[in-house]
Scaffold this motif. Structure first.
Motif, PDB file in Angstrom:
ATOM      1  N   THR A 147      -5.930  14.460   8.902  1.00 43.26           N
ATOM      2  CA  THR A 147      -4.500  14.294   8.467  1.00 43.26           C
ATOM      3  C   THR A 147      -4.056  14.874   7.219  1.00 43.26           C
ATOM      4  O   THR A 147      -3.770  14.061   6.540  1.00 43.26           O
ATOM      5  CB  THR A 147      -3.849  13.190   9.025  1.00 43.26           C
ATOM      6  OG1 THR A 147      -4.447  12.108   8.343  1.00 43.26           O
ATOM      7  CG2 THR A 147      -3.803  13.022  10.503  1.00 43.26           C
ATOM      8  N   PRO A 148      -4.394  16.127   6.768  1.00 43.16           N
ATOM      9  CA  PRO A 148      -4.067  16.424   5.400  1.00 43.16           C
ATOM     10  C   PRO A 148      -2.675  16.461   4.859  1.00 43.16           C
ATOM     11  O   PRO A 148      -2.543  16.654   3.691  1.00 43.16           O
ATOM     12  CB  PRO A 148      -4.554  18.115   5.296  1.00 43.16           C
ATOM     13  CG  PRO A 148      -4.533  18.639   6.681  1.00 43.16           C
ATOM     14  CD  PRO A 148      -4.811  17.317   7.625  1.00 43.16           C
ATOM     15  N   GLN A 149      -1.704  16.229   5.604  1.00 39.97           N
ATOM     16  CA  GLN A 149      -0.298  16.274   5.341  1.00 39.97           C
ATOM     17  C   GLN A 149      -0.060  14.605   5.118  1.00 39.97           C
ATOM     18  O   GLN A 149       0.989  14.240   4.674  1.00 39.97           O
ATOM     19  CB  GLN A 149       0.408  16.320   6.773  1.00 39.97           C
ATOM     20  CG  GLN A 149       0.456  15.364   7.801  1.00 39.97           C
ATOM     21  CD  GLN A 149      -0.492  15.889   8.876  1.00 39.97           C
ATOM     22  OE1 GLN A 149      -1.668  15.890   8.355  1.00 39.97           O
ATOM     23  NE2 GLN A 149      -0.137  15.761  10.103  1.00 39.97           N
ATOM     24  N   SER A 173     -11.020  21.143   3.241  1.00 42.16           N
ATOM     25  CA  SER A 173      -9.874  20.895   2.411  1.00 42.16           C
ATOM     26  C   SER A 173      -9.188  19.718   2.742  1.00 42.16           C
ATOM     27  O   SER A 173      -8.342  19.082   2.013  1.00 42.16           O
ATOM     28  CB  SER A 173      -8.951  22.110   2.515  1.00 42.16           C
ATOM     29  OG  SER A 173      -8.756  22.448   3.847  1.00 42.16           O
ATOM     30  N   SER A 174      -9.256  19.626   4.101  1.00 38.10           N
ATOM     31  CA  SER A 174      -8.536  18.407   4.927  1.00 38.10           C
ATOM     32  C   SER A 174      -8.905  17.043   4.395  1.00 38.10           C
ATOM     33  O   SER A 174      -8.269  15.972   4.000  1.00 38.10           O
ATOM     34  CB  SER A 174      -8.536  18.294   6.545  1.00 38.10           C
ATOM     35  OG  SER A 174      -7.897  17.248   7.114  1.00 38.10           O
ATOM     36  N   LEU A 175     -10.398  17.005   4.028  1.00 40.11           N
ATOM     37  CA  LEU A 175     -10.985  15.703   3.632  1.00 40.11           C
ATOM     38  C   LEU A 175     -10.633  15.529   2.174  1.00 40.11           C
ATOM     39  O   LEU A 175     -10.255  14.416   1.768  1.00 40.11           O
ATOM     40  CB  LEU A 175     -12.525  15.741   3.810  1.00 40.11           C
ATOM     41  CG  LEU A 175     -13.522  14.639   3.019  1.00 40.11           C
ATOM     42  CD1 LEU A 175     -13.033  13.241   3.637  1.00 40.11           C
ATOM     43  CD2 LEU A 175     -14.837  15.055   3.315  1.00 40.11           C
ATOM     44  N   GLU A 176     -10.601  16.606   1.365  1.00 40.93           N
ATOM     45  CA  GLU A 176      -9.950  16.308  -0.039  1.00 40.93           C
ATOM     46  C   GLU A 176      -8.746  15.936  -0.132  1.00 40.93           C
ATOM     47  O   GLU A 176      -8.611  15.309  -1.136  1.00 40.93           O
ATOM     48  CB  GLU A 176     -10.633  17.684  -0.810  1.00 40.93           C
ATOM     49  CG  GLU A 176     -10.446  17.539  -2.393  1.00 40.93           C
ATOM     50  CD  GLU A 176     -11.491  16.350  -2.782  1.00 40.93           C
ATOM     51  OE1 GLU A 176     -11.087  15.677  -3.554  1.00 40.93           O
ATOM     52  OE2 GLU A 176     -12.511  16.548  -2.238  1.00 40.93           O
ATOM     53  N   THR A 191      -7.165  14.139   1.906  1.00 39.68           N
ATOM     54  CA  THR A 191      -7.088  12.550   2.131  1.00 39.68           C
ATOM     55  C   THR A 191      -7.476  11.685   1.036  1.00 39.68           C
ATOM     56  O   THR A 191      -6.980  10.767   0.705  1.00 39.68           O
ATOM     57  CB  THR A 191      -7.714  12.411   3.386  1.00 39.68           C
ATOM     58  OG1 THR A 191      -7.448  13.382   4.409  1.00 39.68           O
ATOM     59  CG2 THR A 191      -7.665  10.918   3.885  1.00 39.68           C
ATOM     60  N   LEU A 192      -8.853  12.256   0.572  1.00 39.65           N
ATOM     61  CA  LEU A 192      -9.399  11.541  -0.649  1.00 39.65           C
ATOM     62  C   LEU A 192      -8.418  11.501  -1.909  1.00 39.65           C
ATOM     63  O   LEU A 192      -8.103  10.392  -2.622  1.00 39.65           O
ATOM     64  CB  LEU A 192     -10.788  11.998  -1.239  1.00 39.65           C
ATOM     65  CG  LEU A 192     -11.736  12.128  -0.021  1.00 39.65           C
ATOM     66  CD1 LEU A 192     -12.851  12.761  -0.668  1.00 39.65           C
ATOM     67  CD2 LEU A 192     -12.242  10.682   0.408  1.00 39.65           C
ATOM     68  N   ASP A 193      -7.602  12.459  -2.285  1.00 41.70           N
ATOM     69  CA  ASP A 193      -6.712  12.606  -3.183  1.00 41.70           C
ATOM     70  C   ASP A 193      -5.786  11.366  -2.940  1.00 41.70           C
ATOM     71  O   ASP A 193      -5.194  10.885  -4.076  1.00 41.70           O
ATOM     72  CB  ASP A 193      -5.973  13.820  -3.295  1.00 41.70           C
ATOM     73  CG  ASP A 193      -6.852  14.945  -4.106  1.00 41.70           C
ATOM     74  OD1 ASP A 193      -7.783  14.463  -4.644  1.00 41.70           O
ATOM     75  OD2 ASP A 193      -6.669  16.147  -3.859  1.00 41.70           O
ATOM     76  N   VAL A 194      -5.300  11.396  -1.829  1.00 38.85           N
ATOM     77  CA  VAL A 194      -3.935  10.349  -1.475  1.00 38.85           C
ATOM     78  C   VAL A 194      -4.593   8.778  -1.749  1.00 38.85           C
ATOM     79  O   VAL A 194      -4.120   7.991  -2.322  1.00 38.85           O
ATOM     80  CB  VAL A 194      -3.532  10.402  -0.045  1.00 38.85           C
ATOM     81  CG1 VAL A 194      -2.577   9.278   0.314  1.00 38.85           C
ATOM     82  CG2 VAL A 194      -2.765  11.872   0.194  1.00 38.85           C
ATOM     83  N   VAL A 195      -5.899   8.887  -1.294  1.00 34.51           N
ATOM     84  CA  VAL A 195      -6.500   7.404  -1.536  1.00 34.51           C
ATOM     85  C   VAL A 195      -6.620   7.186  -3.037  1.00 34.51           C
ATOM     86  O   VAL A 195      -6.590   5.825  -3.215  1.00 34.51           O
ATOM     87  CB  VAL A 195      -7.721   7.219  -0.656  1.00 34.51           C
ATOM     88  CG1 VAL A 195      -8.573   5.913  -0.759  1.00 34.51           C
ATOM     89  CG2 VAL A 195      -7.576   7.535   0.905  1.00 34.51           C
ATOM     90  N   ARG A 196      -7.093   7.991  -3.835  1.00 36.20           N
ATOM     91  CA  ARG A 196      -7.337   7.679  -5.061  1.00 36.20           C
ATOM     92  C   ARG A 196      -6.126   7.449  -5.705  1.00 36.20           C
ATOM     93  O   ARG A 196      -6.080   6.588  -6.652  1.00 36.20           O
ATOM     94  CB  ARG A 196      -7.891   9.063  -5.880  1.00 36.20           C
ATOM     95  CG  ARG A 196      -9.055   9.680  -5.222  1.00 36.20           C
ATOM     96  CD  ARG A 196      -9.553  10.984  -6.032  1.00 36.20           C
ATOM     97  NE  ARG A 196     -11.010  11.319  -5.918  1.00 36.20           N
ATOM     98  CZ  ARG A 196     -10.998  12.339  -4.972  1.00 36.20           C
ATOM     99  NH1 ARG A 196     -10.067  12.891  -4.564  1.00 36.20           N
ATOM    100  NH2 ARG A 196     -12.441  12.858  -4.845  1.00 36.20           N
ATOM    101  N   SER A 197      -5.063   7.616  -5.142  1.00 41.83           N
ATOM    102  CA  SER A 197      -3.509   7.222  -5.850  1.00 41.83           C
ATOM    103  C   SER A 197      -3.074   5.981  -5.275  1.00 41.83           C
ATOM    104  O   SER A 197      -2.001   5.416  -5.836  1.00 41.83           O
ATOM    105  CB  SER A 197      -2.533   8.288  -5.443  1.00 41.83           C
ATOM    106  OG  SER A 197      -2.205   8.090  -3.957  1.00 41.83           O
ATOM    107  N   LEU A 198      -3.922   5.239  -4.340  1.00 35.05           N
ATOM    108  CA  LEU A 198      -3.485   4.033  -3.784  1.00 35.05           C
ATOM    109  C   LEU A 198      -4.028   2.847  -4.593  1.00 35.05           C
ATOM    110  O   LEU A 198      -5.366   3.074  -5.088  1.00 35.05           O
ATOM    111  CB  LEU A 198      -3.533   4.016  -2.404  1.00 35.05           C
ATOM    112  CG  LEU A 198      -3.015   4.944  -1.589  1.00 35.05           C
ATOM    113  CD1 LEU A 198      -3.447   4.862  -0.051  1.00 35.05           C
ATOM    114  CD2 LEU A 198      -1.384   4.783  -1.363  1.00 35.05           C
ATOM    115  N   GLN A 199      -3.247   1.848  -4.470  1.00 28.81           N
ATOM    116  CA  GLN A 199      -3.803   0.533  -5.114  1.00 28.81           C
ATOM    117  C   GLN A 199      -4.882   0.041  -4.243  1.00 28.81           C
ATOM    118  O   GLN A 199      -4.525  -0.261  -2.862  1.00 28.81           O
ATOM    119  CB  GLN A 199      -2.769  -0.538  -5.314  1.00 28.81           C
ATOM    120  CG  GLN A 199      -3.222  -1.813  -6.025  1.00 28.81           C
ATOM    121  CD  GLN A 199      -2.248  -2.903  -6.103  1.00 28.81           C
ATOM    122  OE1 GLN A 199      -1.027  -2.526  -5.603  1.00 28.81           O
ATOM    123  NE2 GLN A 199      -2.432  -3.966  -6.717  1.00 28.81           N
ATOM    124  N   ALA A 200      -5.911  -0.135  -4.776  1.00 31.72           N
ATOM    125  CA  ALA A 200      -7.248  -0.778  -3.493  1.00 31.72           C
ATOM    126  C   ALA A 200      -8.102  -1.388  -4.276  1.00 31.72           C
ATOM    127  O   ALA A 200      -8.486  -1.086  -5.593  1.00 31.72           O
ATOM    128  CB  ALA A 200      -7.659   0.340  -3.048  1.00 31.72           C
TER     129      ALA A 200
END
Length: 463
Positions: free
Chosen positions: A345-347, A277-280, A282-291
């Motif tokens: 860091t899921p927060q 759940s912590s990894l997911e 983190t991945l959700d935040v990265v999906r929302s970022l411009q990259a």
């Protein structure tokens, strides 16, 4: 072997007269590795009789001998010392103390010569080379307090090997300092006594030997000067977030293999669910970022990584080795600006990373410290594995040492907010309380509810 604190490599060419005194001065808990570099006087046999580990290296050259000795070294720390009696191995613990206090990655013995120990021609050549290194490092934005290129030195064994030194002649001592400076190592000096050597000198005691050594070192400087001499801002465009690669460092969430520090009190199965759940998150935040590119830097079955990241992430397998070596390999594999994130860091939110995206034009790097002394984020405008390789990981001073490495390399570093890594059950509870109503908080709640309840002692209840 567990009792060996450090290995001392002694390059040796016809030093049988000096070896009894030299090896007798090796500190307790240190192992002497004598590298016989073509001796004709039986030095290797004498060293073996005195209890040293003997390595035979037929290729002549100081660098060849030291390299062979380091290949045999297995202790956490490695030292190099001449075998001619001019330097006292008993000084080595003082150098190691300067290394272990966390303020240096490479410690050199700065020679304080007795009368007649150091010929004028050799001393002048050494001073000139040290000045060139200091000047070049300053132009690169790094301060190297170097006064002597002497052979007495101590560093972490794995870090030394990671420098990838190639010189096998007299340029080896200089290459070690140059590569350490380029990698952002903290370099310190400790004064040591230097006395006349036993027997005939092969290098500094003769003009010919000194000229040969200076020639080898000058060739090395000429090869590396463009890198050392480049100013911190050489006119190249700085990183822009629009060209960013974001890499998440992750481990397959398999019970018993991931988040083992949560067990107990969590079961291995619940610890794996908390990690997932912590990894997911983190991945959700990265999906929302411009990259430009998103990478899952994965330790585990690539099929599990593919199922988790879908097509939004490129999956790169982590190589073997320590965490510093793996992160360095990631840096060397990426072109353009790179942001490295952990999975603990899921927060994490977009707001935590806003300074990086808003202000990167004015920074070479960004650093996100963790409250346990590590770091949760590292962003580099120009990824370079040498900025990470050799930094001791999973220690209370890892973050400070990594931050210092960046600054010593001449980088301007911005700081992100401090976050709490989820390493223990206490961490998990605290982070879950800070982000209620999330999948991570729910996973932690299930793990806490599944913990075995203590059974009251019936004798206490009746008393």
């Amino acid at each position: 072997m567990d009792s060996i604190r450090a290995d001392v490599v002694f390059p040796c060419l016809d030093e049988r007269e000096a070896l009894p005194w030299v090896l007798g001065r090796v500190p307790a808990g240190w192992r002497a590795i004598v590298v016989d570099n073509g001796s004709s006087d039986g030095s290797g046999e004498v060293a073996a009789e005195l209890g040293a580990t003997v390595v035979v290296e037929p290729r002549r050259g100081f660098g060849a001998a030291v390299h062979a000795g380091l290949e045999r070294a297995s202790a956490p720390f490695a030292a190099v010392c001449d075998a001619d009696g001019s330097l006292d191995p008993a000084d080595l613990p003082r150098l190691l103390s300067a290394l272990e206090d966390g303020e240096a990655d490479l410690v050199l013995g700065a020679r304080r010569p007795d009368r007649g120990a150091w010929p004028v021609h050799a001393r002048l050549a050494n001073a000139a080379l040290a000045a060139v290194v200091r000047s070049a490092a300053l132009r690169h934005g790094s301060r190297v307090p170097l006064t002597d290129l002497g052979p007495l030195r101590v560093a972490r064994t794995d870090a030394l090997r990671g420098l990838g030194l190639r010189d096998r002649r007299s340029g080896y001592p200089l290459e070690m300092v140059l590569r350490a400076a380029e990698a952002g190592w903290l370099i310190a000096e400790v004064p040591v006594r230097y006395v006349p050597r036993v027997g005939r000198s092969k290098v500094t005691g003769t003009v010919r030997g000194t000229v040969t050594a200076v020639r080898d070192m000058a060739a090395l400087l000429a090869e590396r000067r463009p890198r050392l001499g480049r100013p911190a801002d050489d006119g190249a465009p700085r990183a822009a977030a629009s060209g960013l690669t974001i890499a998440v460092v992750a481990k397959e969430c398999v019970p018993g293999r991931v988040k083992t520090r949560l067990c107990p009190p969590f079961s291995p199965e619940d610890a794996a669910l908390v990690a997932a759940s912590s990894l997911e998150a983190t991945l959700d935040v990265v999906r929302s970022l411009q990259a430009r590119r998103r990478v899952l830097f994965f330790d585990g079955d690539p099929r599990a990584a593919a199922s988790r990241s879908s097509t939004e992430f490129d999956v790169l397998a982590q190589p073997s080795g320590g965490l510093d070596s793996r992160l360095a390999a990631l840096c060397d594999a990426i072109d353009g600006p790179l942001l490295i994130l952990g999975m603990d860091t899921p927060q994490l939110t977009r707001a935590h990373l806003a300074p990086l995206f808003d202000e990167w034009q004015g920074r070479d790097a960004w650093f996100g410290p963790a409250d346990d002394g590590g770091f949760w984020a590292l962003a580099l405008a120009r990824p370079d594995g040498r900025l990470i390789r050799g930094v001791p990981m999973s220690r209370p001073d890892t973050g400070r040492r990594q931050f210092n490495r960046l600054r010593r390399a001449g980088l301007t570093v911005g700081e992100l907010p401090t976050l709490r890594d989820v390493d223990t059950a206490t961490d998990a509870e605290a982070v879950a309380a800070a982000i209620p109503e999330t999948d991570f908080a729910a996973a932690v709640g299930r793990a806490l509810n599944a913990m075995p309840r203590s059974v009251p002692d019936p004798t206490e209840a009746s008393s």
